[in-house]
Motif scaffolding. Structure first.
Motif, PDB file in Angstrom:
ATOM      1  N   ALA A 176      -0.202   4.404   1.563  1.00 49.19           N
ATOM      2  CA  ALA A 176      -1.188   5.168   2.311  1.00 49.19           C
ATOM      3  C   ALA A 176      -0.572   6.458   2.822  1.00 49.19           C
ATOM      4  CB  ALA A 176      -1.715   4.340   3.487  1.00 49.19           C
ATOM      5  N   ARG A 211       0.843  -1.195   0.000  1.00 44.16           N
ATOM      6  CA  ARG A 211       0.000   0.000   0.000  1.00 44.16           C
ATOM      7  C   ARG A 211       0.878   1.245   0.000  1.00 44.16           C
ATOM      8  NH1 ARG A 211      -2.044   0.533   6.324  1.00 44.16           N
ATOM      9  NH2 ARG A 211      -0.133  -0.233   7.287  1.00 44.16           N
ATOM     10  N   ASN A 234      -9.728   6.055  -1.027  1.00 48.37           N
ATOM     11  CA  ASN A 234      -8.732   5.063  -1.417  1.00 48.37           C
ATOM     12  C   ASN A 234      -9.080   4.500  -2.789  1.00 48.37           C
ATOM     13  OD1 ASN A 234      -6.786   4.119   1.066  1.00 48.37           O
ATOM     14  ND2 ASN A 234      -8.729   4.954   1.783  1.00 48.37           N
ATOM     15  N   HIS A 254      -3.023  -0.804  -3.169  1.00 49.98           N
ATOM     16  CA  HIS A 254      -3.927   0.338  -3.092  1.00 49.98           C
ATOM     17  C   HIS A 254      -3.184   1.551  -2.565  1.00 49.98           C
ATOM     18  CE1 HIS A 254      -4.149  -1.130   1.085  1.00 49.98           C
ATOM     19  NE2 HIS A 254      -4.461   0.119   1.412  1.00 49.98           N
ATOM     20  N   SER A 275      -6.018   7.605   1.582  1.00 48.15           N
ATOM     21  CA  SER A 275      -6.026   8.013   3.003  1.00 48.15           C
ATOM     22  C   SER A 275      -4.939   9.041   3.271  1.00 48.15           C
ATOM     23  CB  SER A 275      -5.850   6.793   3.917  1.00 48.15           C
ATOM     24  OG  SER A 275      -6.916   5.891   3.767  1.00 48.15           O
TER      25      SER A 275
END
Length: 508
Positions: A117, A115, A244, A137, A140
Motif C-alpha cells: 500500500a 500488501r 486498489n 493487493h 492507495s
C-alpha cells in the motif's frame, strides 16, 4: 620376573581407521568445493525481507542489500514486500538506489495476505520485475500531508472558478438556455448524450499545496510506469483516487508481470524475461539459482524500534520527566542522565517521523502547565489545563495514518500524569494544614522542663537548650510546661495538665 609385552602403537585396525577418516575428509572437501563451484556457475539470488513501515532504517537496509548483491555477483535481488506505506523521502531513496542498481531488482509482494500500500505501490512500479503472491493487493498511493502543515488560518483556500465571458456567451447560445425559445426534443436528447459522455473530473486537490504534492506524485509514478512499460493510467488513478487491485487484477491490467506462489515459482516464471537496466536491456537467467538470504540485522531492528511512533513518544515523555526531576533535585544525576539520553533519541526519531509541530508544541505546553501546578499550586487549574493540552497534542502529534500513536498509550500516560498531579496537590494541601516545623512558630506548643523554682522569670530546658522563661504561675523544678509565646530570647510558658487547672481553681 614378569615382563609385560608392550602393545605396538600402530595396530593394523588403527591404521585402517585413520586412512578411512582421511579419505572421507578429502572426499567431503572435494564435494563441497564442487558444490561451491557449481553454485558460482549457476548464479545466486539475494533475498531481502521488508515487512514494516518504510522509513530510514528500512531504506538503509535495502541499500546495503543492493550493495551486497552487487559484490556477490547475484543474478537478481528479490525484495519480499509487505508494507502499509511510509515516508516519501525514504521511499524515493530506495527507488533511486533501485534504478541505479546494476543488479535487477524483483519486488515480490508476499506472503499471501501481504500488501504493498501507499509507498509500496511506488516500489512495485520502480522494480525491474513486479510480482505478487495470490491473495495480496496493492494501491492507495495518494500522498498525505506530513509535518503538520502551516499555521491555522494560513492554508490556501480553494480557488473559485474564474468566469469566462466567452464560455458564458457560448452557453447562452446553446439550445435550451434561452428562456423565450424552448429546446426541441432532438436538441434535448443531444444534450443528454453529451452530458452522459462526459467523464468525471479527476481529483486535483483543494489547495495549492495539495495540488503541488498530488501532481508531483502523479508525474513520478507515471514516469516509473513508462520506464518499465506498465499501466500508467491505473497508476495515476491509484494516486488521485486511492484505487486498489488484487494480484490477479493487477496482472490482468498490466500493473505487474507475475503472480507466483513462492520463490521457486517466481524464478521459474521470470527465467528468460527481458528487463530494462540503466545500461540497456538484459535477459534474466533464473532457472537454477542458489538463494542467499539477507535478513534485517540488529542495527536495522534497533533503528526501527526507536523510530516507532509509540517508542519515540515514550522516550520524549521519559526525557521530559528526567529533566524535571533533575532540575527539582540538582545533583541527582541519574534522572538527568536518563532524561537527556531519552530526549536525544526522541529528537532523532522525530527527525524521521511525520511530526505535527502544533501537536508537539501542545505537549510541551501541557508538560509546562503540569510542572507549574507542582511549583505554584493553583488547586488543579494549571494541572487540568496541562493534561488537556497534553492529550490533544499527543493525538495530533503524528499526521500519517500508518504512523500514529496508540490511543491506549496516550490515555495511560495521561492517567499517570493526572495521578502525579493529584498526589502533588494533595501533598501541598496536607503541608498547608500540618504543624510548622521551623522558625519561632515551631516553638509554640512545645513542651519544656523547668530547671529551678520560680514565679515570674526563670529558666527552662527547651529542645536540649537553656532558655529564659517567664510565667505568671508558680513553677517547680522538673515541672513540665508548655510554650505559649516567644518574646525575643525569652519564652512565655504555663503549666501543662492538672497543675494549670489547680492554679486556675486556686485563683481568687
Amino acid at each position: 620376573m614378569i615382563v609385560k609385552r608392550r602393545r605396538h602403537l600402530y595396530h593394523p585396525i588403527t591404521l585402517l581407521s585413520l586412512v578411512c577418516l582421511l579419505l572421507g575428509a578429502f572426499l567431503g572437501w572435494n564435494a563441497l568445493a564442487q558444490q561451491n563451484v557449481a553454485q558460482q556457475e549457476r548464479g545466486s539470488a539475494l533475498v531481502m525481507t521488508l515487512s514494516d513501515i518504510i522509513g530510514p532504517a528500512t531504506s538503509d537496509y535495502f541499500q546495503r542489500g543492493l550493495e551486497l548483491a552487487e559484490e556477490s555477483g547475484a543474478e537478481v535481488a528479490v525484495l519480499r514486500l509487505d508494507t502499509p506505506g511510509g515516508l516519501d523521502s525514504s521511499m524515493r531513496d530506495m527507488i533511486s538506489a533501485m534504478l541505479a542498481s546494476p543488479v535487477p531488482v524483483v519486488v515480490y509482494v508476499a506472503p499471501e495476505g501481504a500488501r504493498a500500500a501507499s509507498a509500496g505501490t511506488y516500489l512495485i512500479y520502480a522494480s525491474h520485475v513486479a510480482a505478487m503472491a495470490p491473495a495480496t493487493h496493492l494501491g492507495s498511493a495518494t500522498p498525505v500531508q506530513l509535518g503538520g502543515g502551516g499555521l491555522p488560518g494560513l492554508d490556501d483556500e480553494p480557488e473559485p472558478p474564474e468566469d469566462d465571458p466567452a464560455q458564458d456567451e457560448a452557453s447562452d447560445k446553446q439550445p435550451g438556455n434561452d428562456e423565450s425559445e424552448p429546446a426541441t426534443e432532438a436538441e434535448q436528447g443531444e444534450n443528454g448524450k453529451q452530458e452522459a459522455s462526459e467523464q468525471p473530473e479527476k481529483r486535483r486537490g483543494d489547495t495549492a499545496m495539495e495540488r503541488k504534492v498530488l501532481e508531483d506524485a502523479v508525474s513520478y509514478i507515471r514516469s516509473l510506469a513508462e520506464r518499465h512499460g506498465r499501466n500508467a493510467e491505473w497508476a495515476e488513478d491509484a494516486v488521485r483516487e486511492a484505487h486498489n487491485l488484487t494480484a490477479r487484477e493487477a496482472l490482468d491490467q498490466n500493473v505487474i508481470e507475475v503472480v507466483a506462489r513462492d520463490l521457486d515459482d517466481l524464478f521459474t516464471q521470470i527465467d528468460g524475461r527481458e528487463v530494462v537496466m540503466t545500461d540497456g536491456k538484459r535477459t534474466l537467467s533464473t532457472g537454477d539459482l542458489a538463494i542467499q538470504h539477507f535478513d534485517p540485522d540488529w542495527r536495522t531492528r534497533l533503528l526501527a524500534v526507536i523510530t516507532n511512533p509509540n517508542v519515540a513518544y515514550f522516550l520524549m515523555i521519559l526525557g521530559f520527566y528526567g529533566l524535571i526531576f533533575e532540575l527539582s533535585n540538582p545533583g541527582s544525576l541519574v534522572p538527568g542522565t536518563i532524561g537527556i539520553i531519552s530526549l536525544l533519541l526522541a529528537l532523532f526519531a522525530f527527525q524521521v517521523l511525520p511530526v505535527n509541530y502544533a501537536g508537539l508544541a501542545l505537549i510541551v505546553v501541557g508538560m509546562g502547565l503540569i510542572v507549574g501546578e507542582a511549583m505554584m499550586p493553583s488547586f488543579g487549574i494549571l494541572g487540568i489545563g496541562g493534561i488537556i493540552a497534553f492529550v490533544i497534542g499527543s493525538v495530533m502529534l503524528m499526521d500519517a495514518d500508518t504512523l500514529n500513536i496508540s490511543i491506549p498509550l496516550i490515555g495511560g500516560v495521561a492517567l499517570v500524569a493526572a495521578g502525579i498531579m493529584l498526589w502533588v496537590v494533595t501533598r501541598f494541601w496536607g503541608l498547608r494544614r500540618s504543624r510548622v516545623r521551623t522558625g519561632q512558630e515551631e516553638l509554640l506548643g512545645s513542651e519544656a522542663l523547668v530547671l529551678d523554682d520560680f514565679q515570674g522569670k526563670g529558666h527552662v530546658r527547651l529542645h536540649g537548650e537553656r532558655w529564659n522563661a517567664r510565667s505568671d504561675h508558680a513553677l517547680c523544678r522538673d515541672q513540665i510546661v508548655k510554650v505559649v509565646g516567644v518574646d525575643g530570647l525569652t519564652v512565655v510558658v504555663e503549666p501543662v495538665g492538672s497543675l494549670a487547672d489547680n492554679d486556675e481553681e486556686n485563683a481568687p
